[in-house]
Design a protein around this motif. Structure first.
Motif, PDB file in Angstrom:
ATOM      1  N   LEU A  63       0.858  -1.174   0.000  1.00 37.47           N
ATOM      2  CA  LEU A  63       0.000   0.000   0.000  1.00 37.47           C
ATOM      3  C   LEU A  63       0.897   1.227   0.000  1.00 37.47           C
ATOM      4  O   LEU A  63       1.618   1.479   0.964  1.00 37.47           O
ATOM      5  N   LEU A  64       0.874   1.944  -1.106  1.00 39.08           N
ATOM      6  CA  LEU A  64       1.728   3.115  -1.248  1.00 39.08           C
ATOM      7  C   LEU A  64       0.910   4.369  -0.987  1.00 39.08           C
ATOM      8  O   LEU A  64      -0.118   4.592  -1.620  1.00 39.08           O
ATOM      9  N   ILE A  65       1.363   5.158  -0.016  1.00 43.03           N
ATOM     10  CA  ILE A  65       0.661   6.408   0.290  1.00 43.03           C
ATOM     11  C   ILE A  65       1.584   7.561  -0.071  1.00 43.03           C
ATOM     12  O   ILE A  65       2.662   7.701   0.505  1.00 43.03           O
ATOM     13  N   THR A  66       1.169   8.371  -1.028  1.00 39.61           N
ATOM     14  CA  THR A  66       2.047   9.415  -1.533  1.00 39.61           C
ATOM     15  C   THR A  66       1.233  10.655  -1.896  1.00 39.61           C
ATOM     16  O   THR A  66       0.005  10.616  -1.888  1.00 39.61           O
ATOM     17  N   ASP A  67       1.926  11.749  -2.200  1.00 38.53           N
ATOM     18  CA  ASP A  67       1.163  12.920  -2.618  1.00 38.53           C
ATOM     19  C   ASP A  67       1.698  13.514  -3.917  1.00 38.53           C
ATOM     20  O   ASP A  67       1.409  14.644  -4.258  1.00 38.53           O
ATOM     21  N   GLY A  68       2.501  12.756  -4.607  1.00 39.79           N
ATOM     22  CA  GLY A  68       2.963  13.335  -5.858  1.00 39.79           C
ATOM     23  C   GLY A  68       3.890  12.444  -6.626  1.00 39.79           C
ATOM     24  O   GLY A  68       3.840  11.216  -6.508  1.00 39.79           O
ATOM     25  N   PHE A 105       5.762   7.359  14.576  1.00 34.55           N
ATOM     26  CA  PHE A 105       5.377   8.439  13.676  1.00 34.55           C
ATOM     27  C   PHE A 105       5.723   9.816  14.221  1.00 34.55           C
ATOM     28  O   PHE A 105       6.022  10.727  13.467  1.00 34.55           O
ATOM     29  N   SER A 106       5.667   9.962  15.530  1.00 33.51           N
ATOM     30  CA  SER A 106       5.948  11.280  16.085  1.00 33.51           C
ATOM     31  C   SER A 106       7.414  11.660  15.914  1.00 33.51           C
ATOM     32  O   SER A 106       7.774  12.833  15.888  1.00 33.51           O
ATOM     33  N   LYS A 107       8.258  10.643  15.785  1.00 29.54           N
ATOM     34  CA  LYS A 107       9.692  10.931  15.661  1.00 29.54           C
ATOM     35  C   LYS A 107      10.132  11.092  14.210  1.00 29.54           C
ATOM     36  O   LYS A 107      11.274  11.443  13.937  1.00 29.54           O
ATOM     37  N   LEU A 108       9.207  10.820  13.312  1.00 29.94           N
ATOM     38  CA  LEU A 108       9.563  10.780  11.908  1.00 29.94           C
ATOM     39  C   LEU A 108       9.962  12.151  11.370  1.00 29.94           C
ATOM     40  O   LEU A 108       9.292  13.144  11.593  1.00 29.94           O
ATOM     41  N   SER A 109      11.084  12.194  10.651  1.00 26.81           N
ATOM     42  CA  SER A 109      11.475  13.455  10.023  1.00 26.81           C
ATOM     43  C   SER A 109      11.127  13.394   8.547  1.00 26.81           C
ATOM     44  O   SER A 109      11.160  12.335   7.933  1.00 26.81           O
ATOM     45  N   THR A 110      10.774  14.536   8.002  1.00 24.36           N
ATOM     46  CA  THR A 110      10.399  14.548   6.596  1.00 24.36           C
ATOM     47  C   THR A 110      11.411  15.358   5.809  1.00 24.36           C
ATOM     48  O   THR A 110      12.193  16.109   6.372  1.00 24.36           O
ATOM     49  N   GLY A 111      11.353  15.213   4.524  1.00 23.02           N
ATOM     50  CA  GLY A 111      12.200  16.045   3.683  1.00 23.02           C
ATOM     51  C   GLY A 111      12.884  15.279   2.590  1.00 23.02           C
ATOM     52  O   GLY A 111      12.895  14.041   2.588  1.00 23.02           O
ATOM     53  N   GLY A 112      13.421  16.017   1.646  1.00 23.94           N
ATOM     54  CA  GLY A 112      14.219  15.416   0.589  1.00 23.94           C
ATOM     55  C   GLY A 112      13.446  14.999  -0.626  1.00 23.94           C
ATOM     56  O   GLY A 112      12.351  15.468  -0.886  1.00 23.94           O
ATOM     57  N   ILE A 113      14.037  14.058  -1.326  1.00 20.05           N
ATOM     58  CA  ILE A 113      13.554  13.634  -2.618  1.00 20.05           C
ATOM     59  C   ILE A 113      12.442  12.593  -2.496  1.00 20.05           C
ATOM     60  O   ILE A 113      12.118  12.156  -1.392  1.00 20.05           O
ATOM     61  N   THR A 114      11.893  12.179  -3.618  1.00 17.26           N
ATOM     62  CA  THR A 114      10.841  11.162  -3.624  1.00 17.26           C
ATOM     63  C   THR A 114      11.264   9.974  -4.486  1.00 17.26           C
ATOM     64  O   THR A 114      10.892   9.884  -5.644  1.00 17.26           O
ATOM     65  N   PRO A 115      12.007   9.056  -3.918  1.00 13.99           N
ATOM     66  CA  PRO A 115      12.482   7.910  -4.715  1.00 13.99           C
ATOM     67  C   PRO A 115      11.485   6.753  -4.681  1.00 13.99           C
ATOM     68  O   PRO A 115      11.772   5.697  -4.122  1.00 13.99           O
ATOM     69  N   THR A 116      10.313   6.956  -5.298  1.00 15.58           N
ATOM     70  CA  THR A 116       9.252   5.952  -5.210  1.00 15.58           C
ATOM     71  C   THR A 116       9.688   4.593  -5.774  1.00 15.58           C
ATOM     72  O   THR A 116       9.428   3.548  -5.165  1.00 15.58           O
ATOM     73  N   GLY A 117      10.344   4.625  -6.915  1.00 19.60           N
ATOM     74  CA  GLY A 117      10.765   3.375  -7.562  1.00 19.60           C
ATOM     75  C   GLY A 117      11.706   2.554  -6.701  1.00 19.60           C
ATOM     76  O   GLY A 117      11.424   1.389  -6.387  1.00 19.60           O
ATOM     77  N   PRO A 118      12.833   3.138  -6.277  1.00 18.89           N
ATOM     78  CA  PRO A 118      13.754   2.381  -5.430  1.00 18.89           C
ATOM     79  C   PRO A 118      13.099   1.905  -4.131  1.00 18.89           C
ATOM     80  O   PRO A 118      13.391   0.809  -3.654  1.00 18.89           O
ATOM     81  N   ALA A 119      12.207   2.734  -3.594  1.00 15.10           N
ATOM     82  CA  ALA A 119      11.525   2.350  -2.357  1.00 15.10           C
ATOM     83  C   ALA A 119      10.686   1.096  -2.580  1.00 15.10           C
ATOM     84  O   ALA A 119      10.684   0.174  -1.761  1.00 15.10           O
ATOM     85  N   LEU A 120       9.987   1.068  -3.712  1.00 18.07           N
ATOM     86  CA  LEU A 120       9.164  -0.097  -4.034  1.00 18.07           C
ATOM     87  C   LEU A 120      10.027  -1.354  -4.161  1.00 18.07           C
ATOM     88  O   LEU A 120       9.694  -2.418  -3.647  1.00 18.07           O
ATOM     89  N   VAL A 161       5.765  -1.458   7.989  1.00 18.42           N
ATOM     90  CA  VAL A 161       5.700  -0.070   7.539  1.00 18.42           C
ATOM     91  C   VAL A 161       7.082   0.443   7.151  1.00 18.42           C
ATOM     92  O   VAL A 161       8.049   0.283   7.906  1.00 18.42           O
ATOM     93  N   TYR A 162       7.167   1.028   5.968  1.00 12.30           N
ATOM     94  CA  TYR A 162       8.399   1.631   5.472  1.00 12.30           C
ATOM     95  C   TYR A 162       8.132   3.088   5.124  1.00 12.30           C
ATOM     96  O   TYR A 162       7.035   3.433   4.693  1.00 12.30           O
ATOM     97  N   LEU A 210       3.908   1.626   2.512  1.00  6.44           N
ATOM     98  CA  LEU A 210       5.037   2.428   2.082  1.00  6.44           C
ATOM     99  C   LEU A 210       4.593   3.888   2.118  1.00  6.44           C
ATOM    100  O   LEU A 210       3.747   4.314   1.336  1.00  6.44           O
ATOM    101  N   VAL A 211       5.149   4.649   3.059  1.00  6.43           N
ATOM    102  CA  VAL A 211       4.681   6.022   3.238  1.00  6.43           C
ATOM    103  C   VAL A 211       5.697   7.022   2.705  1.00  6.43           C
ATOM    104  O   VAL A 211       6.874   6.995   3.064  1.00  6.43           O
TER     105      VAL A 211
END
Lengths: 245, 333
Positions: free
Chosen positions: A10-15, A201-216, A174-175, A138-139
Motif C-alpha cells: 500500500l503506497l501512500i504518496t502525494d505526488g 510516527f511522532s519521531k519521523l522526520s520529513t524532507g528530501g527527494i521522492t524515490p518511489t521506484g527504489p523504495a518499491l 511499515v516503510y 510504504l509512506v
C-alpha cells in the motif's frame, strides 16, 4: 502460485517520484511476484498535478491493484476500503482462474448466470474473511507530506482495526521513503498490530527527494526475506488454507 | 481505478430502457432515487408497476447484496428487514456489462426528514421499531453494519421504519463489510469492527444523537467522553442518556435488552422521573424500573406476563366450565 496468503503493498504518496527507477516498472515486477500494489494519492487543499495523477494510476494498473486520490480527511475510510477491495479483487481473480479450469477458457464469474454467481460469491466472501493477509505500507515522507502524516497514522491504525476484525491472520510492515540514509527506511517490522506506530510516527522526520521506484524495489525484497523465517512457525497454517480451497 | 469509472456508466437518464440479458425483463427508468459507494438506485417501471432498481459496474457488490436479500426471503417473518428481491440480471450496453437487481419500491420519507416534519416525539418510537427489526435480523445470523439515517426510511401511514440498503449487512462474527465513520464504534475508539449485535446497537445510539445534531460533528477528543457530552447538551436526549450510554459502551448484547429499557424510559410517568427511588420494592405499577438493571426489568416483565397468564387461565377455566355445564344440561334433557 497461490499460497493461501495475500500480499499487498500500500503506497501512500502525494505526488511524483523524482529519483531512481520507474515506479511503474517496479509495480509490474511486484505483480510478477504475486504481490498487488495499491496506491493512495493524498491531497490537501492543493490538487495533485496531472503528472502525479498519471503516475499513481500507472503504478496501480501495472501492480494489479487499485488507486484512489483522496483528501486527507477521507484517508481512513479510503485506506481500509482500498485494501479490502484489492483483497477481494485478488480473491476473485483466484476464484476466476479456478472457474476457468472447470468451465473452460474465457469463462469468469461474470459469465455465469446470476443465480450461480451468488454461490461463487459466497466462496469469495468466505475467503475474504479467512485468508491470511500481508500488507506492506510504504509512506512517502517527502517535505510536502509533513502536515499529512498525523492523518496517515490515524488511517493506518484504523486499517489494522478493520482488518483485525477478520478471522484470518494479518501482518503489517511499515516503510518510509526517503529514509535517513538510504532510499527507504524500515519503521516497523512484520507485526500483527500497528499500535506501536504511534510512537514511531511522532519521531519521523520529513524532507528530501521522492524515490518511489527504489523504495518499491526495497519493499519487495522484504516480502522475500520474511517467509523463510516465518514459514518455520506457520507452515501448518498454510497447508490448512490450501485444503479449504 | 475502479472508482473513477464507476459512476459514469451507471448514470442513465429517465426513459432509458434496461433489458436483462438472462431473464429478459424490461424496466423503464423513471428517476434516480439515490447513489452510494456501490452504485445507483433508480425508480423504474416494470411489468407489474413501480420498482426500485439498483445497478453497479461492480458485479461483486451486487451479487453479495442479492445474497443477503435472498437469505432474508428464506426466513419467515423477516419481510420488514429489507425490501424483497424481484429480479437479478445484467444489462449489456456499449460493450460493457452492468449488473443490477430489482426490488420492491418502498415509498417513504427518509428518517431525519420524517422526524423534522412530524416532531421529535416520533424519534424513540421509530427507534423501538428499528430495535425490533434488528433483533430479528440478529437472530437470523446477520448484522446490519452500515446503519445510518440515510439507510432508513419511514413508510406509511401507519409510520413504519424500514432499512433500505443491505450493502453493509454482514454474517455475524465476520468483519463489518461497510460502515460510515460517524456511526462506527471503531472510529470513536469504542470497540472492534466485528459483526456482532452490539455493533448495530452502537449505531442506533449514534442515530439518536444524530437526530439532535442533524449536521453531525467531528471527532475531537473522541471516545465516550465526547459522545456523553454531546448527549448531555441536548434536553431531548438526556431522558434516554442511560440507555444510550449503555449502547455506546456495548453493554447490551441483544437489541431486545436495549428495546426493553428504552420502552421503560418512555412509559415512565413524567412526575416520577426523579422522585421514586430505586429503594422502593417492586410494586404493582410496573412502569418504574428507573434505576433497575436489565435483569431486574426483565423479571418485571415476566411478572406482568405471569399475572396476565393467571387471568387467561381463569377465563379459560370459566369458559370450559360453562361449556361443560351446558353439555351436561343438554345430556340431561
Amino acid at each position: 502460485m497461490y499460497t493461501g496468503k495475500l500480499r499487498q503493498v500500500l503506497l501512500i504518496t502525494d505526488g511524483c517520484s523524482n529519483q531512481g527507477e520507474d515506479p511503474i516498472a517496479m509495480a509490474a515486477l511486484a505483480k510478477e511476484q504475486g504481490i498487488t500494489v495499491n496506491v493512495i494519492g493524498v491531497m490537501e487543499h492543493d490538487v495533485i498535478d496531472e503528472k502525479g495523477m498519471t503516475e499513481i494510476e500507472g503504478i496501480a494498473a501495472s501492480g494489479g491493484g487499485i488507486s484512489q486520490i483522496v483528501y486527507a480527511e477521507a484517508l481512513s475510510q479510503t485506506v481500509q476500503m482500498v485494501t479490502r477491495k484489492a483483497m477481494n479483487q485478488t480473491i476473485q481473480g483466484v476464484v476466476n482462474r479456478e472457474l476457468q479450469q472447470i468451465l473452460g477458457r474465457s469463462k469468469t464469474m461474470e459469465d455465469l448466470p446470476p443465480e450461480k454467481r451468488g454461490e461463487v460469491m459466497e466462496i469469495v466472501d468466505e475467503l475474504g474473511e479467512t485468508v491470511d493477509l500481508e500488507v506492506l505500507i510504504l509512506v512517502d515522507t517527502s517535505a510536502s507530506m509533513k502536515t499529512k502524516l498525523p492523518t496517515v497514522k490515524e488511517a493506518l491504525l484504523d486499517l489494522s482495526l478493520s482488518l483485525n476484525a477478520r478471522t484470518g491472520e494479518n501482518l503489517f510492515s511499515v516503510y518510509a521513503f526517503p529514509g535517513k540514509r538510504a532510499d527507504v527506511e524500515k519503521l516497523l517490522d512484520w507485526t500483527p498490530n500497528l499500535q506501536s506506530l504511534t510512537s514511531i510516527f511522532s519521531k519521523l522526520s520529513t524532507g528530501g527527494i521522492t524515490p518511489t521506484g527504489p523504495a518499491l524495489r526495497a519493499a519487495l525484497s522484504s516480502f522475500n526475506q520474511k517467509p523463510s523465517l516465518r514459514s518455520l512457525l506457520a507452515s501448518d497454517d498454510e497447508s490448512y488454507f490450501e485444503e479449504s480451497m | 481505478m475502479m472508482n473513477h469509472t464507476l459512476k459514469n456508466p451507471c448514470k442513465v437518464s429517465p426513459g432509458t430502457i434496461i433489458k436483462g440479458k438472462w431473464h429478459g425483463n424490461q424496466y423503464t427508468i423513471i428517476k434516480e432515487l439515490g447513489f452510494g459507494a456501490n452504485g445507483v438506485v433508480y425508480l423504474a417501471k416494470g411489468r407489474n408497476g413501480q420498482v426500485a432498481l439498483k445497478m453497479s459496474t461492480n458485479g461483486m457488490s451486487i451479487t453479495s447484496e442479492v445474497n443477503v436479500l435472498k437469505s432474508f426471503a428464506k426466513v419467515q417473518g423477516t419481510s420488514t428487514l429489507g425490501p424483497s428481491l424481484l429480479d437479478v440480471d445484467d444489462w449489456e450496453v456499449n460493450r460493457s456489462k452492468i449488473s443490477f437487481y430489482v426490488m420492491d419500491y418502498l415509498q417513504g420519507i427518509d428518517f431525519l426528514s420524517f422526524i423534522e416534519q412530524k416532531g421529535k416525539s416520533w424519534m424513540p418510537i421509530l427507534i423501538l421499531q428499528l430495535l425490533n427489526d434488528l433483533a430479528n435480523l440478529h437472530d437470523n445470523g446477520w448484522v446490519f453494519g452500515d446503519l445510518k439515517p440515510e439507510n432508513l426510511i419511514v413508510t406509511g401511514p401507519p409510520p413504519k421504519i424500514r432499512c433500505i440498503d443491505v450493502g453493509g449487512t454482514t454474517v455475524r462474527g465476520r468483519a463489518i463489510k461497510e460502515f460510515t465513520e460517524f456511526y462506527d464504534r471503531g472510529y470513536w475508539g469504542l470497540g472492534s469492527r466485528k459483526a456482532e449485535p452490539s455493533y448495530d446497537l452502537f449505531a442506533v445510539a449514534m442515530i439518536m444523537i444524530n437526530t439532535a445534531y442533524p449536521k453531525r460533528f467531528k471527532k475531537t477528543i473522541g471516545g465516550l467522553k465526547q459522545l456523553t457530552e454531546a448527549i448531555c447538551q441536548k434536553p431531548e436526549l438526556t431522558k434516554f442518556n442511560k440507555v444510550m450510554i449503555k449502547a455506546l459502551q456495548g453493554h447490551y448484547s441483544t437489541a431486545i435488552q436495549m428495546r426493553t429499557e428504552l420502552l421503560a424510559k418512555l412509559t415512565q410517568p413524567k412526575q416520577d422521573d426523579r422522585k421514586q427511588p430505586s429503594a422502593v420494592p417492586i410494586t404493582k405499577k410496573s412502569n418504574k424500573s428507573v434505576k433497575s438493571s436489565p435483569p431486574l426489568s426483565r423479571q418485571h416483565y415476566r411478572k406482568t406476563k405471569k399475572r396476565k397468564g393467571w387471568m387467561d387461565f381463569f377465563v379459560i377455566l370459566a369458559l370450559l366450565g360453562a361449556l361443560y355445564g351446558f353439555y351436561i344440561f343438554t345430556k340431561l334433557l
